[in-house]
Design a protein around this motif. Sequence first.
Motif, PDB file in Angstrom:
ATOM      1  N   ARG A  33       0.838  -1.204   0.000  1.00  0.00           N
ATOM      2  CA  ARG A  33       0.000   0.000   0.000  1.00  0.00           C
ATOM      3  C   ARG A  33       0.874   1.256   0.000  1.00  0.00           C
ATOM      4  O   ARG A  33       2.080   1.183   0.185  1.00  0.00           O
ATOM      5  N   ASN A 285      -9.445  10.889   0.450  1.00  0.00           N
ATOM      6  CA  ASN A 285      -8.401  10.017  -0.083  1.00  0.00           C
ATOM      7  C   ASN A 285      -7.152  10.857  -0.296  1.00  0.00           C
ATOM      8  O   ASN A 285      -7.241  12.062  -0.541  1.00  0.00           O
ATOM      9  N   ARG A 317     -13.690   5.212  -3.146  1.00  0.00           N
ATOM     10  CA  ARG A 317     -12.363   5.352  -3.746  1.00  0.00           C
ATOM     11  C   ARG A 317     -12.340   4.612  -5.082  1.00  0.00           C
ATOM     12  O   ARG A 317     -11.826   3.487  -5.202  1.00  0.00           O
ATOM     13  N   ASP A 344      -6.908   3.697  -4.509  1.00  0.00           N
ATOM     14  CA  ASP A 344      -6.545   4.287  -3.224  1.00  0.00           C
ATOM     15  C   ASP A 344      -5.586   5.449  -3.498  1.00  0.00           C
ATOM     16  O   ASP A 344      -5.893   6.311  -4.291  1.00  0.00           O
ATOM     17  N   TYR A 345      -4.424   5.466  -2.878  1.00  0.00           N
ATOM     18  CA  TYR A 345      -3.531   6.614  -3.035  1.00  0.00           C
ATOM     19  C   TYR A 345      -2.868   6.598  -4.416  1.00  0.00           C
ATOM     20  O   TYR A 345      -2.672   5.548  -5.028  1.00  0.00           O
ATOM     21  N   GLU A 363      -6.577  -1.356  -3.638  1.00  0.00           N
ATOM     22  CA  GLU A 363      -7.127  -2.201  -2.563  1.00  0.00           C
ATOM     23  C   GLU A 363      -6.106  -3.151  -1.932  1.00  0.00           C
ATOM     24  O   GLU A 363      -6.423  -4.304  -1.650  1.00  0.00           O
ATOM     25  N   SER A 364      -4.890  -2.712  -1.717  1.00  0.00           N
ATOM     26  CA  SER A 364      -3.822  -3.550  -1.147  1.00  0.00           C
ATOM     27  C   SER A 364      -3.462  -4.729  -2.039  1.00  0.00           C
ATOM     28  O   SER A 364      -2.656  -5.573  -1.644  1.00  0.00           O
TER      29      SER A 364
END
Length: 380
Positions: A33, A285, A317, A344-345, A363-364
């Motif tokens: 992540r 986010n 997100r 995500d980021y 999502e990881s």
Amino acid sequence: MISLGSSPAPVPDAPVPHTVLARAGQGPWPRYRIVGLVHLGDGHLLAGFDGRETGQDVPDPTGLVQRRSLDGGRTWGDLEELRAADRTNRHWYCDPSYLHDPASGRVLVFHTHAKDRGVWDAVAGTDDTDRDVMGSAVGISEDAGRSWEFRSVTAVAAPPALIRTAFPTSGAGIVLRRGPYAGRLLQPYCGWFRDGGRAGEGPTDGEVVRSYVLYSDDHGETWHRGAPVGEDMDETTIVELSDGRVLLNSRDHARGGQRRIAVSADGGASWEDRGIDPQFVDPGNNAQLAGRHPDAEAEDPRARELLFTGAHDRFARIRGTLSSSHDDGETWQETLVFEPGPLDYSVVQALDGDAIGVLWEVESREIRFARIEAEDLPGI
């Protein structure tokens, strides 16, 4: 309906062509992540991210890894250790944010240093041996990120009389190139300010989340803390404007569906809070600002061109979108949806040949990188 000033970019059926830099279940960590990206020049890129045991935030086990490209992001080397977790003594490192100082040639990487507590229950303090303090550090490399010297910046970033805990925003800091503060390094932070508490206490109802920067005028040898700005200013991204001012664009800690902005005319030492910018839609986010042509002279119209990546949705997100501005961030236009699904980021940076690089997490599950050529960027 909220718009970015033009018709929304069409949503593709699949992400833009990309390279997967990390995938869950492969390599040294089960999950990955939180992304950082820097262009060192001549096509040399570093992409850093968290390796996580569970995918959850610290104090779950976390360390930092990176990959390197020598051809502008077209191909990538193997995973490298950026800062290894100390599993024996339970020291964890996360939230990478890179800076490249062209004057000294140094590469810097800010990151969080946690032990037994994360942001929600860490106690105030500057002792990095205290298991209940969540601190932060900066790594300095003289050899393009192949080896690092790590130094604590906890004391300057989060003095306990003012701030219970703080962490550097992941992604990328900036080096000012124009105006009276040219050469200054800036790293964005967010902190839990202790408006209603006393030093040594844990979390209180009186805390206010604010943004600020650490800045250095001596190539990262010493750091100073700028004044905080706003309320509910969370993870923050910054960019230099054509006249040397700095634009700050922050995640809304209250998750109201938009983003908050501020402007500094003194190199990040203080800020003019401009509140919510209704042009942006955001679910709460992390995102990234960058100059399209960061080396352009102030008089060059290209110095006014900015980039922004983030999730373009009020509640989820999803829909990773690249937006652009031609007027120092006064107005924005959607340019490209690079990720139609979960996002995500993300980080965006200018590359050689007028290309841009976008690094993002899903999502990881995956860390993805896309090099997008100038001819594939409509309108910018």
